[in-house]
Design an enzyme around this catalytic site. Structure first.
Site, mmCIF file in Angstrom:
data_model
loop_
_atom_site.group_PDB
_atom_site.id
_atom_site.type_symbol
_atom_site.label_atom_id
_atom_site.label_comp_id
_atom_site.label_asym_id
_atom_site.label_seq_id
_atom_site.Cartn_x
_atom_site.Cartn_y
_atom_site.Cartn_z
ATOM 1 N N LYS A 137 0.829 -1.219 0.000
ATOM 2 C CA LYS A 137 0.000 0.000 0.000
ATOM 3 C C LYS A 137 0.856 1.258 0.000
ATOM 4 O O LYS A 137 0.610 2.173 -0.768
ATOM 5 C CB LYS A 137 -0.895 0.062 1.248
ATOM 6 C CG LYS A 137 -2.039 -0.897 1.277
ATOM 7 C CD LYS A 137 -2.999 -0.573 2.421
ATOM 8 C CE LYS A 137 -2.334 -0.566 3.798
ATOM 9 N NZ LYS A 137 -1.784 -1.868 4.214
ATOM 10 N N ARG A 196 -0.418 -7.903 13.693
ATOM 11 C CA ARG A 196 -0.948 -6.954 12.700
ATOM 12 C C ARG A 196 -1.778 -7.679 11.637
ATOM 13 O O ARG A 196 -2.802 -7.169 11.177
ATOM 14 C CB ARG A 196 0.198 -6.154 12.062
ATOM 15 C CG ARG A 196 0.752 -5.082 13.025
ATOM 16 C CD ARG A 196 2.093 -4.520 12.587
ATOM 17 N NE ARG A 196 2.075 -3.953 11.268
ATOM 18 C CZ ARG A 196 3.112 -3.961 10.425
ATOM 19 N NH1 ARG A 196 4.264 -4.510 10.779
ATOM 20 N NH2 ARG A 196 2.998 -3.424 9.251
ATOM 21 N N ARG A 226 11.051 -1.437 10.116
ATOM 22 C CA ARG A 226 10.203 -0.656 10.997
ATOM 23 C C ARG A 226 10.157 -1.315 12.361
ATOM 24 O O ARG A 226 10.253 -2.523 12.474
ATOM 25 C CB ARG A 226 8.783 -0.615 10.426
ATOM 26 C CG ARG A 226 8.665 0.298 9.244
ATOM 27 C CD ARG A 226 7.313 0.256 8.580
ATOM 28 N NE ARG A 226 6.214 -0.153 9.429
ATOM 29 C CZ ARG A 226 4.954 -0.032 9.056
ATOM 30 N NH1 ARG A 226 4.652 0.497 7.901
ATOM 31 N NH2 ARG A 226 3.993 -0.446 9.844
ATOM 32 N N ARG A 267 11.524 -7.099 4.710
ATOM 33 C CA ARG A 267 11.586 -5.688 5.103
ATOM 34 C C ARG A 267 12.364 -5.579 6.424
ATOM 35 O O ARG A 267 13.154 -4.679 6.627
ATOM 36 C CB ARG A 267 10.153 -5.177 5.281
ATOM 37 C CG ARG A 267 10.038 -3.764 5.731
ATOM 38 C CD ARG A 267 8.704 -3.160 5.286
ATOM 39 N NE ARG A 267 7.615 -3.448 6.197
ATOM 40 C CZ ARG A 267 6.341 -3.117 5.957
ATOM 41 N NH1 ARG A 267 5.994 -2.535 4.830
ATOM 42 N NH2 ARG A 267 5.411 -3.394 6.826
ATOM 43 N N ARG A 300 -9.521 1.596 8.878
ATOM 44 C CA ARG A 300 -9.065 0.260 9.234
ATOM 45 C C ARG A 300 -10.105 -0.511 10.030
ATOM 46 O O ARG A 300 -9.864 -1.667 10.381
ATOM 47 C CB ARG A 300 -7.821 0.386 10.105
ATOM 48 C CG ARG A 300 -6.519 0.517 9.286
ATOM 49 C CD ARG A 300 -5.598 -0.468 9.727
ATOM 50 N NE ARG A 300 -4.222 -0.608 9.791
ATOM 51 C CZ ARG A 300 -3.198 0.032 9.329
ATOM 52 N NH1 ARG A 300 -3.321 1.108 8.669
ATOM 53 N NH2 ARG A 300 -1.994 -0.396 9.522
HETATM 54 P P1 AMP Z 1 0.829 1.310 8.846
HETATM 55 O O1 AMP Z 1 2.027 2.134 8.574
HETATM 56 O O2 AMP Z 1 -0.370 1.736 8.057
HETATM 57 O O3 AMP Z 1 1.081 -0.159 8.740
HETATM 58 O O4 AMP Z 1 0.435 1.587 10.381
HETATM 59 C C1 AMP Z 1 1.314 1.285 11.431
HETATM 60 C C2 AMP Z 1 0.554 1.253 12.763
HETATM 61 O O5 AMP Z 1 -0.032 2.536 12.999
HETATM 62 C C3 AMP Z 1 -0.600 0.273 12.809
HETATM 63 O O6 AMP Z 1 -0.191 -1.045 13.146
HETATM 64 C C4 AMP Z 1 -1.459 0.900 13.901
HETATM 65 O O7 AMP Z 1 -0.935 0.671 15.194
HETATM 66 C C5 AMP Z 1 -1.316 2.376 13.605
HETATM 67 N N1 AMP Z 1 -2.332 2.815 12.621
HETATM 68 C C6 AMP Z 1 -2.123 3.242 11.346
HETATM 69 N N2 AMP Z 1 -3.278 3.551 10.744
HETATM 70 C C7 AMP Z 1 -4.253 3.316 11.660
HETATM 71 C C8 AMP Z 1 -5.672 3.423 11.635
HETATM 72 N N3 AMP Z 1 -6.342 3.827 10.553
HETATM 73 N N4 AMP Z 1 -6.341 3.089 12.775
HETATM 74 C C9 AMP Z 1 -5.705 2.702 13.880
HETATM 75 N N5 AMP Z 1 -4.374 2.546 13.960
HETATM 76 C C10 AMP Z 1 -3.651 2.856 12.869
#
Ligand code: AMP
Length: 191
Positions: A13, A146, A135, A127, A88
């Site tokens: 994404k 996740r 990360r 990654r 989400r």
């Molecule tokens: P991502 O970079 O999109 O994988 O997001 C990393 C982390 O940020 C996720 O595992 C959540 O802990 C938090 N996060 C990101 N987007 C959301 C969202 N829309 N709702 C809740 N937590 C989020």
């Protein structure tokens, strides 16, 4: 264009969001990036978000929806945007609907990047082993969590948006550029 990017962790994404944002000329809005920036700056929001992020859990809906609402009010989002990693949960999708209904600016499409789970685990462990893009939440236990959270809380959005006729599923396997071409074509934009 107002687009949501949907897909499990490791689907690509973030990578596609950057490329599509350039091609479509709209900003990429990544809630994960905004949370990470807040963690980095040690803001109150960052301190709160970090607890959830480190566990692979979602930051609470009210906090996340309020943050996105603020971001969508910024001037660069007036002509459209690509939402990467939001919504989400169904509650977040309903929150987004309410904001968009008020503004009279509905979503144009929801791009679902489909990748089978074995491939996701392979990609995320890659990654983790690469210095440049590793990360904090890419350790194996957090990744497992996740993926679970995606299945339980985010995957229902596929049906949610399919029922509205705006879901655009694409195959996320292949070269990055191939996936971008599929995405543009699914969104009705020329590659
Ligand atoms: P991502 O970079 O999109 O994988 O997001 C990393 C982390 O940020 C996720 O595992 C959540 O802990 C938090 N996060 C990101 N987007 C959301 C969202 N829309 N709702 C809740 N937590 C989020």
């Amino acid at each position: 264009m107002r687009i949501v990017l949907l897909g499990p962790p490791g689907a690509g994404k973030g990578t596609q969001a950057v490329l599509l944002s350039e091609r479509l000329g709209v900003p990429q809005i990544s809630t994960g990036d905004i949370f990470r920036a807040n963690v980095g700056q040690g803001t109150e929001l960052g301190v709160l978000a970090k607890k959830y992020m480190d566990a692979g859990d979602l930051v609470p809906d009210e906090v996340t929806v309020a943050m996105v609402e603020g971001r969508l009010e910024e001037s660069d989002a007036a002509a459209g945007y690509l939402l990467d990693g939001f919504p989400r949960t169904v509650a977040q999708a309903e929150g987004l609907d309410a904001m968009l209904a008020t503004a009279g600016k509905p979503l144009d499409g929801v791009l679902e990047i489909q990748v089978p789970s074995e491939e996701l685990i392979r990609r995320i462990s890659g990654r983790r082993n690469s210095d440049t893009v590793a990360r904090a939440d890419d350790d194996p236990d957090t990744v497992r969590r996740r993926l679970e959270v995606y299945t339980e809380q985010t995957a229902p959005l596929v049906e949610f948006y399919a029922a509205r006729g705006i879901l655009r599923p694409i195959d996320g396997i292949g070269e990055v550029d191939e996936v971008t071409v599929r995405a543009l074509s699914a969104l009705g934009a020329s590659a």
